[in-house]
Write a protein that holds these residues in place. Sequence first.
Motif, PDB file in Angstrom:
ATOM      1  N   SER A  69     101.281 -21.236 -23.096  1.00  0.00           N
ATOM      2  CA  SER A  69     100.568 -20.427 -24.095  1.00  0.00           C
ATOM      3  C   SER A  69      99.596 -19.457 -23.427  1.00  0.00           C
ATOM      4  O   SER A  69      99.436 -18.319 -23.877  1.00  0.00           O
ATOM      5  N   ALA A  70      98.959 -19.900 -22.342  1.00  0.00           N
ATOM      6  CA  ALA A  70      98.025 -19.031 -21.630  1.00  0.00           C
ATOM      7  C   ALA A  70      98.757 -17.840 -21.018  1.00  0.00           C
ATOM      8  O   ALA A  70      98.258 -16.709 -21.058  1.00  0.00           O
ATOM      9  N   ASP A  71      99.952 -18.083 -20.463  1.00  0.00           N
ATOM     10  CA  ASP A  71     100.733 -16.975 -19.898  1.00  0.00           C
ATOM     11  C   ASP A  71     101.081 -15.947 -20.976  1.00  0.00           C
ATOM     12  O   ASP A  71     101.000 -14.737 -20.749  1.00  0.00           O
ATOM     13  N   LYS A  72     101.473 -16.429 -22.125  1.00  0.00           N
ATOM     14  CA  LYS A  72     101.828 -15.512 -23.213  1.00  0.00           C
ATOM     15  C   LYS A  72     100.604 -14.734 -23.701  1.00  0.00           C
ATOM     16  O   LYS A  72     100.699 -13.551 -24.014  1.00  0.00           O
ATOM     17  N   ASP A 103      86.195  -5.005 -15.865  1.00  0.00           N
ATOM     18  CA  ASP A 103      87.297  -4.841 -14.911  1.00  0.00           C
ATOM     19  C   ASP A 103      87.959  -6.162 -14.566  1.00  0.00           C
ATOM     20  O   ASP A 103      89.026  -6.172 -13.941  1.00  0.00           O
ATOM     21  N   VAL A 104      87.332  -7.281 -14.952  1.00  0.00           N
ATOM     22  CA  VAL A 104      87.920  -8.592 -14.676  1.00  0.00           C
ATOM     23  C   VAL A 104      87.882  -9.433 -15.943  1.00  0.00           C
ATOM     24  O   VAL A 104      86.829  -9.573 -16.577  1.00  0.00           O
ATOM     25  N   LEU A 105      89.027  -9.968 -16.317  1.00  0.00           N
ATOM     26  CA  LEU A 105      89.157 -10.849 -17.475  1.00  0.00           C
ATOM     27  C   LEU A 105      89.600 -12.221 -16.991  1.00  0.00           C
ATOM     28  O   LEU A 105      90.658 -12.357 -16.348  1.00  0.00           O
ATOM     29  N   THR A 106      88.792 -13.238 -17.296  1.00  0.00           N
ATOM     30  CA  THR A 106      89.128 -14.615 -16.933  1.00  0.00           C
ATOM     31  C   THR A 106      89.197 -15.447 -18.205  1.00  0.00           C
ATOM     32  O   THR A 106      88.321 -15.341 -19.071  1.00  0.00           O
ATOM     33  N   VAL A 107      90.245 -16.268 -18.300  1.00  0.00           N
ATOM     34  CA  VAL A 107      90.428 -17.136 -19.475  1.00  0.00           C
ATOM     35  C   VAL A 107      90.596 -18.576 -18.994  1.00  0.00           C
ATOM     36  O   VAL A 107      91.451 -18.865 -18.139  1.00  0.00           O
ATOM     37  N   TRP A 108      89.763 -19.449 -19.543  1.00  0.00           N
ATOM     38  CA  TRP A 108      89.881 -20.884 -19.296  1.00  0.00           C
ATOM     39  C   TRP A 108      90.217 -21.550 -20.630  1.00  0.00           C
ATOM     40  O   TRP A 108      89.659 -21.181 -21.658  1.00  0.00           O
ATOM     41  N   ALA A 114      97.072 -31.734 -22.636  1.00  0.00           N
ATOM     42  CA  ALA A 114      97.540 -30.805 -21.598  1.00  0.00           C
ATOM     43  C   ALA A 114      96.467 -30.646 -20.532  1.00  0.00           C
ATOM     44  O   ALA A 114      95.282 -30.860 -20.771  1.00  0.00           O
ATOM     45  N   THR A 115      96.882 -30.270 -19.336  1.00  0.00           N
ATOM     46  CA  THR A 115      95.953 -30.030 -18.236  1.00  0.00           C
ATOM     47  C   THR A 115      95.198 -28.717 -18.472  1.00  0.00           C
ATOM     48  O   THR A 115      95.811 -27.723 -18.875  1.00  0.00           O
ATOM     49  N   PRO A 116      93.880 -28.714 -18.267  1.00  0.00           N
ATOM     50  CA  PRO A 116      93.129 -27.464 -18.415  1.00  0.00           C
ATOM     51  C   PRO A 116      93.717 -26.371 -17.524  1.00  0.00           C
ATOM     52  O   PRO A 116      94.174 -26.635 -16.408  1.00  0.00           O
ATOM     53  N   VAL A 117      93.697 -25.130 -18.035  1.00  0.00           N
ATOM     54  CA  VAL A 117      94.314 -24.024 -17.302  1.00  0.00           C
ATOM     55  C   VAL A 117      93.321 -22.876 -17.164  1.00  0.00           C
ATOM     56  O   VAL A 117      92.360 -22.753 -17.935  1.00  0.00           O
ATOM     57  N   GLY A 118      93.592 -22.029 -16.151  1.00  0.00           N
ATOM     58  CA  GLY A 118      92.790 -20.833 -15.952  1.00  0.00           C
ATOM     59  C   GLY A 118      93.656 -19.667 -15.536  1.00  0.00           C
ATOM     60  O   GLY A 118      94.600 -19.834 -14.750  1.00  0.00           O
ATOM     61  N   ARG A 119      93.367 -18.489 -16.092  1.00  0.00           N
ATOM     62  CA  ARG A 119      94.098 -17.273 -15.746  1.00  0.00           C
ATOM     63  C   ARG A 119      93.082 -16.143 -15.541  1.00  0.00           C
ATOM     64  O   ARG A 119      92.061 -16.079 -16.225  1.00  0.00           O
ATOM     65  N   ARG A 120      93.397 -15.258 -14.606  1.00  0.00           N
ATOM     66  CA  ARG A 120      92.489 -14.135 -14.366  1.00  0.00           C
ATOM     67  C   ARG A 120      93.309 -12.876 -14.116  1.00  0.00           C
ATOM     68  O   ARG A 120      94.310 -12.895 -13.410  1.00  0.00           O
ATOM     69  N   ILE A 121      92.823 -11.785 -14.764  1.00  0.00           N
ATOM     70  CA  ILE A 121      93.471 -10.482 -14.572  1.00  0.00           C
ATOM     71  C   ILE A 121      92.443  -9.511 -14.002  1.00  0.00           C
ATOM     72  O   ILE A 121      91.359  -9.336 -14.557  1.00  0.00           O
ATOM     73  N   GLN A 122      92.802  -8.921 -12.864  1.00  0.00           N
ATOM     74  CA  GLN A 122      92.018  -7.829 -12.309  1.00  0.00           C
ATOM     75  C   GLN A 122      92.585  -6.536 -12.892  1.00  0.00           C
ATOM     76  O   GLN A 122      93.773  -6.252 -12.735  1.00  0.00           O
ATOM     77  N   ARG A 123      91.769  -5.770 -13.568  1.00  0.00           N
ATOM     78  CA  ARG A 123      92.252  -4.566 -14.249  1.00  0.00           C
ATOM     79  C   ARG A 123      92.973  -3.625 -13.284  1.00  0.00           C
ATOM     80  O   ARG A 123      94.011  -3.033 -13.641  1.00  0.00           O
ATOM     81  N   ALA A 124      92.466  -3.475 -12.073  1.00  0.00           N
ATOM     82  CA  ALA A 124      93.085  -2.575 -11.097  1.00  0.00           C
ATOM     83  C   ALA A 124      94.497  -3.030 -10.749  1.00  0.00           C
ATOM     84  O   ALA A 124      95.424  -2.208 -10.635  1.00  0.00           O
ATOM     85  N   ASP A 125      94.691  -4.353 -10.585  1.00  0.00           N
ATOM     86  CA  ASP A 125      96.023  -4.873 -10.264  1.00  0.00           C
ATOM     87  C   ASP A 125      96.941  -4.828 -11.488  1.00  0.00           C
ATOM     88  O   ASP A 125      98.128  -4.502 -11.388  1.00  0.00           O
ATOM     89  N   GLU A 133      96.542 -13.673 -12.134  1.00  0.00           N
ATOM     90  CA  GLU A 133      96.282 -14.763 -11.194  1.00  0.00           C
ATOM     91  C   GLU A 133      96.230 -16.097 -11.925  1.00  0.00           C
ATOM     92  O   GLU A 133      95.601 -16.207 -12.991  1.00  0.00           O
ATOM     93  N   VAL A 134      96.871 -17.102 -11.355  1.00  0.00           N
ATOM     94  CA  VAL A 134      96.794 -18.466 -11.868  1.00  0.00           C
ATOM     95  C   VAL A 134      95.690 -19.185 -11.107  1.00  0.00           C
ATOM     96  O   VAL A 134      95.710 -19.239  -9.867  1.00  0.00           O
ATOM     97  N   LEU A 135      94.722 -19.739 -11.814  1.00  0.00           N
ATOM     98  CA  LEU A 135      93.572 -20.372 -11.185  1.00  0.00           C
ATOM     99  C   LEU A 135      93.788 -21.874 -11.066  1.00  0.00           C
ATOM    100  O   LEU A 135      94.578 -22.475 -11.796  1.00  0.00           O
ATOM    101  N   SER A 136      93.038 -22.485 -10.166  1.00  0.00           N
ATOM    102  CA  SER A 136      93.288 -23.894  -9.829  1.00  0.00           C
ATOM    103  C   SER A 136      92.920 -24.833 -10.969  1.00  0.00           C
ATOM    104  O   SER A 136      92.052 -24.528 -11.803  1.00  0.00           O
ATOM    105  N   ALA A 137      93.567 -25.990 -10.988  1.00  0.00           N
ATOM    106  CA  ALA A 137      93.301 -27.012 -12.006  1.00  0.00           C
ATOM    107  C   ALA A 137      91.874 -27.539 -11.876  1.00  0.00           C
ATOM    108  O   ALA A 137      91.234 -27.859 -12.887  1.00  0.00           O
TER     109      ALA A 137
END
Length: 494
Positions: A69-72, A103-108, A114-125, A133-137
């Motif tokens: 769901s986080a990826d979507k 410029d940086v969006l992070t979602v936890w 389910a295992t907690p998840v983290g995702r981060r998008i750098q606007r430039a990338d 980016e997939v962040l560590s558990a």
Amino acid sequence: MVETIKLEPDAGLVKSLGANHTLESAIADLVDNCLDAGATKIAVRLLTDNDRLVQVEVIDNGNGMDSSSADKAMTLGHRREYAHNDLGHFGIGMKAASFGHADVLTVWSSKYGATPVGRRIQRADFSKDFSCEVLSADAAADADAHRKRVTGAGRGTSVVWSELRSTYRGANTEEARTWMANAEIGLRSHLGVTFHRLIAKDVLDIDILVDELEYADEGIGTPVKPLDPFGYARSGHPAYPKAVVAESGDEQITLHCHIWPPKVDIPGFRINGKPGDRFQGFYIYRNDRLLQVGGWSEVANSSAHRQLARVMLDEETAIGSFLTMNPEKAGLRFEPIFRDALAHAAAKDGTTFDAYLKDAEACYVEGNRRVSQRQPVIAPDKGFAPKLRKSIEAELPLLRSDSLNLQWKLLPESEFIDVDFGNSTLWINSRYRYLFAPERRSLNDAPVLKALLFLLTHKVFEGAHLGPKDKDNILLWREILGSAVEAEEIMRGE
């Protein structure tokens, strides 16, 4: 046709995402996502460093997301299956809202089971190849613990903006603090009016915290209060609110036409500290979320005389046929079908939309007529003819604590009046009595002269003492009236 080709979107479009979002509308869009996830408590945190905004967090106690769901959710344009009461609509809300200001969006996120998840998008990338980016558990677990401290819930989502572009960048500390204070006030007002129905129903609790990043976890947010744009106690017109129905073919919508009472300046009429005349027009709701705060959208013209007119439309079926929602959910486009239907819309009693506007204008004009409130004056007593006394009493409220006498007395030549403040008496020089009462000298003679002198001097006798201004006025009257009475004698050949 020779062939069909697929044109993939260019990642460069990310650079223009959220260009029309204000800070307030962007955070409101994130709140929409929280509500769609079933959240009842949302914490908005504006975190500063040396008084400059450096991080924004929107933390909820909603259902949370797993890895898939986080990826979507981080995929641009991904449209999940929206329920009829969801506030989401386009699949770009969180990204557009975020990249319009950071410029940086992070979602936890954390979901039961389910295992907690983290995702981060750098606007430039992201603007190059949509990479995420997939962040560590372990980091996700830490974020989960932080969210629990803030909301008290074991599940939910945290959206974090960093490397902000929307912030004060000058060197003046006072300016920075003022910017931050105004940003908080504007956000409170916007969220308060946008979600006022949900907050008032106690189905949503939003609080805002403004604090230094280093100490924010020790702070407690302040709740956002609902700001109802229809929250008047009594209608400005006894025939309103009134339902005006607009039809087009088999479709119809009901416009609830309201008229605010005139001369009211309370929160709700006034929004975000701005005067109420700026907020006349349409208020469009979708699932109790306010999408448009006033404005006539080119179906009528704004004017000072229409400032009491506000029209509520809260039928979801109107959006998509009569109205089109924009991605920022800040105002709508009124389609030609709406304009045509409005031209023939009417209430059960035959009131048209144009007649409603005229009623609102008339209410404003009538309510703003100047009502003269005459201040009480000292009561006339000796020296006033009965008819003159009655006229003064009929036209002016009287101070019953004292009364004023107007009487004749011999005074030095060229002096026409003398103020005896202690005895509440205005003396008129009897040397010149013959000029104003040549035939009959009675206590109540010269009524025209005495009426004029009363209107000129009564305020002097109504105070507790003679002030500097009073004394100056007395000298002025003596000088001018003395010269006037001498001129009067000369003109009469006396």
